[in-house]
Write a protein that holds these residues in place. Sequence first.
Motif, PDB file in Angstrom:
ATOM      1  N   SER A 193       9.766  -9.037   0.182  1.00 41.41           N
ATOM      2  CA  SER A 193       9.988  -7.797  -0.578  1.00 41.41           C
ATOM      3  C   SER A 193       8.692  -7.013  -0.688  1.00 41.41           C
ATOM      4  N   THR A 194       8.293  -6.424   0.415  1.00 39.61           N
ATOM      5  CA  THR A 194       7.038  -5.672   0.451  1.00 39.61           C
ATOM      6  C   THR A 194       7.314  -4.203   0.720  1.00 39.61           C
ATOM      7  N   GLY A 195       6.545  -3.338   0.064  1.00 42.88           N
ATOM      8  CA  GLY A 195       6.620  -1.905   0.309  1.00 42.88           C
ATOM      9  C   GLY A 195       8.031  -1.360   0.194  1.00 42.88           C
ATOM     10  N   ASP A 196       8.377  -0.503   1.133  1.00 39.37           N
ATOM     11  CA  ASP A 196       9.706   0.109   1.162  1.00 39.37           C
ATOM     12  C   ASP A 196      10.627  -0.650   2.115  1.00 39.37           C
ATOM     13  N   CYS A 197      10.664  -1.955   1.965  1.00 38.43           N
ATOM     14  CA  CYS A 197      11.447  -2.779   2.877  1.00 38.43           C
ATOM     15  C   CYS A 197      12.947  -2.520   2.685  1.00 38.43           C
TER      16      CYS A 197
ATOM     17  N   ILE B 279      13.769  -2.876  -9.869  1.00 37.14           N
ATOM     18  CA  ILE B 279      12.827  -3.375  -8.869  1.00 37.14           C
ATOM     19  C   ILE B 279      11.467  -3.376  -9.550  1.00 37.14           C
ATOM     20  N   GLY B 280      10.967  -4.571  -9.851  1.00 37.81           N
ATOM     21  CA  GLY B 280       9.722  -4.709 -10.594  1.00 37.81           C
ATOM     22  C   GLY B 280       8.652  -5.408  -9.785  1.00 37.81           C
ATOM     23  N   THR B 281       7.410  -5.267 -10.246  1.00 36.34           N
ATOM     24  CA  THR B 281       6.266  -5.872  -9.555  1.00 36.34           C
ATOM     25  C   THR B 281       5.990  -7.260 -10.091  1.00 36.34           C
TER      26      THR B 281
END
Length: 537
Positions: A247-251, A322-324
Amino acid sequence: MLKTPTTIFLGLATSFTFLLISPPPPKSFYHSLYISTSLSDNTSISHHLHTLTRRPHVAGSEANAEAAAYVLSIFTSSNIKSHIASYEVSLTYPSSRSLTLIPPPPETPTTFNLRQEIYDGDPYADVADEVQPTFHAYAKSGTVSGLVVYVNYGRIVDYLTLKEMGVNISGTIVLARYGEIYRGNIVKNAYEEGAIGALLYTDRKDYGGGGGDTRWFPDEKWMPPSGVQVGTVYNGIGDPTTPGWASTGDCERLSEEEVEKGGDVPLIPSLPISGADGETILRSVGGDVAHEDWQGSIDAPTYRVGPGPGIINLSYTGNQIIGTIQNVIGIIEGAEEPDRFIILGNHRDAWTFGAVDPNSGTAALLEVAERLGKLQKKGWKPRRTIVLCNWDAEEYGLVGSTEWVEENREMLASRAVAYLNVDCGVAGPVFHASATPQLDELLKRATQQVQDPENSSQTIYDSWVDSSNSPPIGRLGDGGSDFAAFVQHVGIPAAAMFFGGGYPVYHSMYDDFVWMEKFGDPMFHRHVADLWALKAR
């Protein structure tokens, strides 16, 4: 705090690592090891635990980001090259909840407050409002109403028993007690049997000391009547919107409908509730008397299976974002084989304060980092590279570790020698370990080198073995902790270790520093008897 001699913490924690990756070190190393560990005492590791558990720190929260910063600061101050590996993942939090019992007349309806109570003198009362309302992560949002059926632990065998008793589950709301199987499977089984909702409660028989005159936390170790075991009901691992990729960037991500079709998220609403609320509901259930082994504690009401006549109105709305999340990664480069990795992992996020789960393990990881830092100052270097990993969002479904493995799959497959996991590092006495078969002998040899924290006249191995002189090494066949992605996705040999096993206040707001200091490990001598560094070097 009690001063700790050299043998306990770094002895086990460092020898095991040497057993794993290099020939036995020279005697001069052990002299160096003695000096570095004799400068330490239990105050250090208890300080780490106290710092990590000062606030509730669920994944994605500000408090958990602060805990990540603390872990990073300890790594870097120990001269370990460190960085944050962040991912943008699907997380859920409760937006609204309500639960009302409508009993048979002339009884009046009961609306439950769904709140864990602060006890007199609670040192964490000032931050209790930061604890998330009790909920199941990834639970299905919805409002349902139906008759109650008591299903014991909600296992398949329990439903077979109910069918033999002529009980129809279809269209009902099941009441199940925690224990025996994973909560996500309890909800899944209920759905497959035709239920429209599920309530999971902590029975006094399993978590409250058996009832009667038993006291509970803070006076004793048992779960208070208002205590609630929260947790995820997701049956997969990793971010459910990115199965198989990081789940990286705008995947690319799956839609909510695609996630539901995957079968790993629940399809009926559910809530975790307290033992007190569970017993109140059970008093409204009629029908046949449940089997003897389905009954509760000695002073509990007689459990009947239903359906009804009590009716439950259950409503839950979750907020999916969608959280970090932040994994903290520290690297000590190997001197002879820098491209071969020994990986130590523990997660940091907790449903509430997380003194046992997971920060007893996090505190041990920080102690390992500090001791390895001291040894580096004395000129020591590991033969192979050691990677220290502090995972995030484990509680949601092993999310942080799985995303990292998915991102680094090819590198790990070619370079990782072993993964060593500690989750709930200390919950009480008695050492336990599970491993893939490649590490069995290593576990035996390492535990033979460290003093048992409960009995100074023997080693951990001596206390661990059974009557046949063979230690009971379990297998890592499930997704119970962060070893799962390493074992199941990449095939890396792995081991998991802990003291104590299950504990009554699991995943409740009472899993705090006070519980650990009074009941889990009062002298913190089990914390410093960790096997980790011994295996990692």
